[in-house]
Each structure stands twice: as C-alpha cells, then as structure tokens.
Design an enzyme around this catalytic site. Sequence first.
Site, mmCIF file in Angstrom:
data_model
loop_
_atom_site.group_PDB
_atom_site.id
_atom_site.type_symbol
_atom_site.label_atom_id
_atom_site.label_comp_id
_atom_site.label_asym_id
_atom_site.label_seq_id
_atom_site.Cartn_x
_atom_site.Cartn_y
_atom_site.Cartn_z
ATOM 1 N N HIS A 175 37.071 6.474 29.231
ATOM 2 C CA HIS A 175 36.734 6.180 27.822
ATOM 3 C C HIS A 175 35.574 7.054 27.347
ATOM 4 O O HIS A 175 34.882 6.709 26.388
ATOM 5 C CB HIS A 175 36.382 4.704 27.621
ATOM 6 C CG HIS A 175 37.377 3.772 28.233
ATOM 7 N ND1 HIS A 175 38.497 3.333 27.565
ATOM 8 C CD2 HIS A 175 37.426 3.210 29.476
ATOM 9 C CE1 HIS A 175 39.191 2.525 28.360
ATOM 10 N NE2 HIS A 175 38.571 2.449 29.520
ATOM 11 N N GLN A 257 81.022 28.582 18.896
ATOM 12 C CA GLN A 257 80.732 29.985 18.615
ATOM 13 C C GLN A 257 79.437 30.403 19.299
ATOM 14 O O GLN A 257 79.259 31.554 19.663
ATOM 15 C CB GLN A 257 80.626 30.216 17.103
ATOM 16 C CG GLN A 257 80.520 31.690 16.746
ATOM 17 C CD GLN A 257 80.572 31.923 15.248
ATOM 18 O OE1 GLN A 257 79.535 31.953 14.596
ATOM 19 N NE2 GLN A 257 81.780 32.060 14.708
ATOM 20 N N SER A 305 27.193 31.358 16.835
ATOM 21 C CA SER A 305 27.226 30.860 15.459
ATOM 22 C C SER A 305 26.496 31.846 14.563
ATOM 23 O O SER A 305 25.445 32.386 14.934
ATOM 24 C CB SER A 305 26.557 29.481 15.372
ATOM 25 O OG SER A 305 26.323 29.111 14.030
#
Length: 500
Positions: A175, A257, A305
Amino acid sequence: MPYNTHTPSLSDSCCLTLFLHFSCPYPYVFLTILPHPHYNSRFLLNFPREELQFRRKVKNKCVVILTALGLPVTEAQVAEMESHAEDIDFAMAAEEERKLRHDVMAHVHTFAHCCPLAASIIHLGATSCYVGDNTDLIMLRDGFDILLPKLARVIDRLANFAEKYADLPTLGFTHYQPAQLTTVGKRACLWLQDLVMDMRNLQRARDDLRFRGVKGTTGTQASFLQLFQGDHEKVEELDRMVTEMAGFKKAYLVTGQTYSRKVDIDSLSHLASMGATIHKICTDIRLLANLKEIEEPFEKEQIGSSAMPYKRNPMRCERCCSLARHLIALLADPLQTASVQWLERTLDDSANRRISLPESFLTADIILSTLQNVAEGLVVYPKVIERHIRQELPFMATENIIMSMVKTGGNRQDCHEKIRVLSQQAAAVVKQEGGDNDLLSRVQADSYFAPILGHLDNILDPKTFVGRAPQQVARFLSEEVRPLLEPYKAKMDVKIELEL
C-alpha cells in the site's frame, strides 16, 4: 562484462518497419505516425522500398513454384521478374494508384512495366491478400525475432543487478506503506518474474504463427484448382512449397480472404502485456527515485528541470511509462478489427492494421532499448536505504524483542504491554514533533529489558529480517532466468546508448 555500444533511435533493425504496406507509394509516409525525432530512425527512409522489394520476391517465389508444378511459365519470364525485384519506380506507382485507386494493382502495373515478357503472368492466380497477408505474417515473425533478443538483454541486465544486491536489505512496501524488509535483489526478481513471463509469451506467439499460404480470393483455392485443371494434389503441393520457402513449418488450413485477425490479437496482446510489465517496473524505479534509494542513469551535464536546477527527474523511466501506455492502448485496434470482419473479409481492417501493427512493434522496440539503458546504469544508494530502515526497523523489531524477552523468562503479555506503551510514545515524537524514532532508546532506558540489552544489536541486524530473500534470488536466477537466456547468449554483448 564489456558491451558493444549501440545507439538506436526507434529501432535498430529495418525489419520491424517492413510492416509498411506497399499500398503506400510515398517513401516518407510512415514518419507521420511517430513524428518526434526521438522515435524516428534514419532507417525508416528506406523501409517502403525494402517492403516492396520483399513483396515482389513473394510473387516471384510463387511463379517459380508454378513453373516447377508444370504451368506454362518460361525461364525468361522468371528471370525477368527476378532481375527487377528491387527495381521499383515509386513515382510511377503513385501515378498508377491515383488513376486506379487500387494499391496492389498500381504496383502490379508498375512491375509489369519493367517486365514486359512476364507482364501476362504477374499476380497470376493471386490476390492482394496473398501478397499482403503472407508478408504481414513474415513480418510479425521477424518482428518477434528482433524483440526477443532485446528482451533477453533487459532480463540479463536486471538479473546481474539482482545478483549483485541479492542480500542488501531494504524496506518492503505494501500500500506504499513501510512493511517487512526484503532485499534490493529480491525486489528486482519480482520485475524479472514478469519479464520472464513476457519472454515465454512472445516466444509462444512467435512459434504459433502460421503462413496464410496460397488460398485464393475467399480461401477456397478455386483459382489455383482451375490453373492446375482440377489437380488437388498440385494445389496442396503449391501451398506447401510456398509455405516452406517462406520459412514456416505450417500454413493455416482454412482462411477467408485473409488469415484470421485473431492472429493479430494474439501477437499484440503479448506486446501490450509486456508494456504493462515495463510500466510497473519503471513506476517502481520512479517511486524509489523519489525516496533517493535507487536512480536511473543521470548524465554529468543532464538537466532535470528548466526551472529547478537541483532536480534529477527519472525521464527515461517516465518515457517508458508514457510509451507503455500507448502500447497497451494499441491492443484495442486488433480487438475491434477482428470483431467487425464480415463473412470472408471486409476491407475496413486494412488502414487500421497498417498503423497498429508497426506502431506496436516499434513502440515495444524503443521501450526495450530504453529499459536496457536504465538497467545497465541503475544507481543504488545503500546509506539512504540504511537510514530508511533505521527509521522503521524499531517498530518492526518489536516482535523479535518480545520473543527474546520470553526466552529469558519474561511474560509475553507483560512485555507486549511495555512495548505497546513505548511504541506509542515514540510514534508521537515522530508524528507530532517531527523527531526521529527513539523507540530503541526508550527500550534501552527501561530496566525491564535489561536481560536482552547485550543482544540488542544482533536482534536489530537488518539481515535477520529479510527471511530467505537472498536464497530465493539465487535459486530463481539459476533455475528460471539463466536457462531462459541461454539461446540468446551470442546476442548479449550489446550496450545501449540512447539518443534522447
């Protein structure tokens, strides 16, 4: 192990984009599918030409076999077709298609123009799907043959990583909350287990492929039965020989086909499944990068960044996740296409497949290359991992402390209550005051625990909390991973340097 450095963009093999159908007369059309230069290969410029050359060779093989089976085809006609197999006039094909509005016939006319002797027998008894579907099946097979060694290399690199860190304790998470300890190598084996499943699935999908073969317009082989004047054995022999020349052991016994579009589902579903695996792996690495425990490669001059110069964004793993979602989404195309095929065939499958098939293989290709690059440069920070363990281990060690106290004659219930009270006090320091977990200091300061204080360091050794994780890693790698990689041993010596 030293690796040969290789720098791919989207794909390091022209075979993958041979999916470009020869209905495309324009040599750059596929560049519109994945337009960003990071995902385009210089090889793409040549693929339509190679695709068409390949399809002409498929036609030529059929003619050669027809000759061998007794049809009136001359050696001169065969020689002429073979000599022009790679001589393609794209401009003429484009003009023919503008007039005829039929992609295959445009190229039949173009081929016939440079083969006047053979013009009367080009496409004899064949259909568009004889050329198109059979070529697609060859390309699916060859596409898997390109991806499988790449996947093997990813598995190999992560296996080396798992072996190296097999006994390094780390916090487990359930979790996304701290749980019992595992090891860095054992966590990597969870990634490997899924990749091993993908490896087996891709190999099975590849081996299950059959050739469409020579089946005629609606799959009945009627035109070939007429060519051979009702000789069923010669029709079956033609089908067998063409299948064999294409490198397949079997052909589908019945088709319409086209070959069943379920085949495309089977192929792309395993690529999508691999996409899910890679998304999970790269998400885990991104989460661990946030904890500063493990990072993907980050180059000396790389910028994380534009606004925040301190950042080290996991851009490779982010890119893998982004493309993996695209790979997963592409599975919807063959599912829907197969579901809406009318009777023996409808043509609304064609344009869709010309995008979904190559995009799936090309996307899988770059994801695997990127993940290999990540796996070869993963950085582990043991001191950070150790600090995180120290923050959580005192709570996890409470059961071991209770067991040790009982061994020295203590009462289990009394000890449990002591630990409960001290744990709550320590938790309040962490949550309300922002302090460090001081449970161990509280235990050491309480005379009740005097009988075990001399053994406290051993009780709290992180390696005693990882169970059989190191042994599981060793067995898994030796019994399941290494044997799986043995067929690809000769293709392991390639290191990925990405142009990102």
